[in-house]
Design a protein around this motif. Structure first.
Motif, mmCIF file in Angstrom:
data_model
loop_
_atom_site.group_PDB
_atom_site.id
_atom_site.type_symbol
_atom_site.label_atom_id
_atom_site.label_comp_id
_atom_site.label_asym_id
_atom_site.label_seq_id
_atom_site.Cartn_x
_atom_site.Cartn_y
_atom_site.Cartn_z
ATOM 1 N N LYS A 172 -5.044 16.531 -1.945
ATOM 2 C CA LYS A 172 -4.174 16.719 -1.116
ATOM 3 C C LYS A 172 -4.546 18.121 -0.722
ATOM 4 O O LYS A 172 -4.714 18.546 0.471
ATOM 5 N N LEU A 173 -4.675 19.226 -1.912
ATOM 6 C CA LEU A 173 -4.751 20.500 -1.580
ATOM 7 C C LEU A 173 -6.279 20.812 -0.860
ATOM 8 O O LEU A 173 -6.456 21.694 -0.076
ATOM 9 N N ARG A 174 -7.211 19.882 -1.187
ATOM 10 C CA ARG A 174 -8.725 20.237 -0.895
ATOM 11 C C ARG A 174 -8.791 19.699 0.630
ATOM 12 O O ARG A 174 -9.579 20.339 1.459
ATOM 13 N N ALA A 175 -8.012 18.597 1.124
ATOM 14 C CA ALA A 175 -7.777 18.230 2.385
ATOM 15 C C ALA A 175 -7.148 19.343 3.309
ATOM 16 O O ALA A 175 -7.302 19.176 4.447
ATOM 17 N N THR A 176 -6.230 19.929 2.707
ATOM 18 C CA THR A 176 -5.622 20.763 3.717
ATOM 19 C C THR A 176 -6.595 21.934 4.487
ATOM 20 O O THR A 176 -7.351 22.700 3.544
ATOM 21 N N THR A 177 -6.281 22.086 5.855
ATOM 22 C CA THR A 177 -7.021 23.088 6.369
ATOM 23 C C THR A 177 -6.169 24.275 6.740
ATOM 24 O O THR A 177 -6.736 25.273 7.055
ATOM 25 N N ASP A 178 -4.942 24.178 6.712
ATOM 26 C CA ASP A 178 -3.861 25.485 7.104
ATOM 27 C C ASP A 178 -3.869 26.122 5.480
ATOM 28 O O ASP A 178 -3.644 25.695 4.644
ATOM 29 N N LYS A 179 -4.373 27.474 5.776
ATOM 30 C CA LYS A 179 -4.318 28.409 4.540
ATOM 31 C C LYS A 179 -2.742 28.621 4.104
ATOM 32 O O LYS A 179 -2.642 28.553 2.944
ATOM 33 N N ALA A 180 -1.694 28.698 4.929
ATOM 34 C CA ALA A 180 -0.586 28.848 4.623
ATOM 35 C C ALA A 180 0.150 27.685 3.690
ATOM 36 O O ALA A 180 0.665 27.800 2.723
ATOM 37 N N GLU A 181 -0.228 26.685 4.348
ATOM 38 C CA GLU A 181 0.072 25.282 3.675
ATOM 39 C C GLU A 181 -0.490 25.242 2.057
ATOM 40 O O GLU A 181 0.282 24.927 1.153
ATOM 41 N N ALA A 182 -1.886 25.535 2.224
ATOM 42 C CA ALA A 182 -2.448 25.411 1.034
ATOM 43 C C ALA A 182 -1.909 26.395 -0.174
ATOM 44 O O ALA A 182 -2.051 26.008 -1.242
ATOM 45 N N VAL A 183 -1.637 27.552 0.424
ATOM 46 C CA VAL A 183 -1.093 28.800 -0.556
ATOM 47 C C VAL A 183 0.244 28.182 -1.115
ATOM 48 O O VAL A 183 0.401 28.527 -2.198
ATOM 49 N N ALA A 184 1.123 27.744 -0.447
ATOM 50 C CA ALA A 184 2.305 27.191 -0.703
ATOM 51 C C ALA A 184 2.374 26.088 -1.700
ATOM 52 O O ALA A 184 3.145 25.759 -2.697
ATOM 53 N N LEU A 185 0.983 25.101 -1.670
ATOM 54 C CA LEU A 185 0.748 23.984 -2.335
ATOM 55 C C LEU A 185 0.187 24.301 -3.755
ATOM 56 O O LEU A 185 0.241 23.622 -4.693
ATOM 57 N N TYR A 186 -0.627 25.409 -3.820
ATOM 58 C CA TYR A 186 -1.388 25.944 -4.986
ATOM 59 C C TYR A 186 -0.567 26.022 -6.346
ATOM 60 O O TYR A 186 -0.776 25.394 -7.175
ATOM 61 N N PRO A 187 0.431 26.610 -6.253
ATOM 62 C CA PRO A 187 1.023 26.786 -7.342
ATOM 63 C C PRO A 187 1.744 25.397 -8.181
ATOM 64 O O PRO A 187 1.935 25.251 -9.551
ATOM 65 N N SER A 188 2.099 24.573 -7.208
ATOM 66 C CA SER A 188 2.602 23.228 -7.852
ATOM 67 C C SER A 188 1.230 22.646 -8.431
ATOM 68 O O SER A 188 1.463 22.031 -9.590
ATOM 69 N N VAL A 189 0.245 22.562 -7.851
ATOM 70 C CA VAL A 189 -1.062 21.994 -8.417
ATOM 71 C C VAL A 189 -1.507 22.537 -9.657
ATOM 72 O O VAL A 189 -1.714 22.176 -10.678
ATOM 73 N N GLN A 190 -1.208 24.079 -9.599
ATOM 74 C CA GLN A 190 -1.699 24.885 -10.810
ATOM 75 C C GLN A 190 -0.859 24.329 -12.114
ATOM 76 O O GLN A 190 -1.330 24.311 -13.035
ATOM 77 N N LYS A 191 0.575 24.228 -11.707
ATOM 78 C CA LYS A 191 1.468 23.893 -12.863
ATOM 79 C C LYS A 191 1.162 22.524 -13.328
ATOM 80 O O LYS A 191 1.241 22.543 -14.680
ATOM 81 N N ILE A 192 0.729 21.653 -12.616
ATOM 82 C CA ILE A 192 0.491 20.207 -12.983
ATOM 83 C C ILE A 192 -0.993 20.441 -13.839
ATOM 84 O O ILE A 192 -0.627 19.753 -15.297
#
Length: 84
Positions: A34-54
């Motif tokens: 899902k993060l790799r498919a994201t093209t919007d930087k703001a959305e990706a930055v918001a999603l990154y911490p949760s993926v990192q936590k997982i």
């Protein structure tokens, strides 16, 4: 079939653990996709911490190797920095 009581129990435990690990590994893979498919930087930055936590949690519990978690986090951070 197993002959010892303890080996029968071990088989039950391993099956339960396998399904548990599969669920969390699959959830992690979906989050990374899902993060790799994201093209919007703001959305990706918001999603990154949760993926990192997982990734960190799975590495801590030896569901994935710690180096794999580090490599994925590094590649995802590079992906986010490339987004415009």
């Amino acid at each position: 079939m197993a002959n010892h009581k303890s080996s029968i129990k071990r088989i039950r435990q391993e099956e339960k653990r396998r399904l548990h690990n599969r669920y969390y590994a699959k959830t992690m893979r979906n989050a990374v996709k899902k993060l790799r498919a994201t093209t919007d930087k703001a959305e990706a930055v918001a999603l990154y911490p949760s993926v990192q936590k997982i990734l960190d949690k799975l590495a801590k519990n030896n569901i994935i190797h710690k180096n794999k978690a580090a490599n994925l986090k590094s590649k995802l951070a590079a992906h986010i920095s490339k987004l415009a």
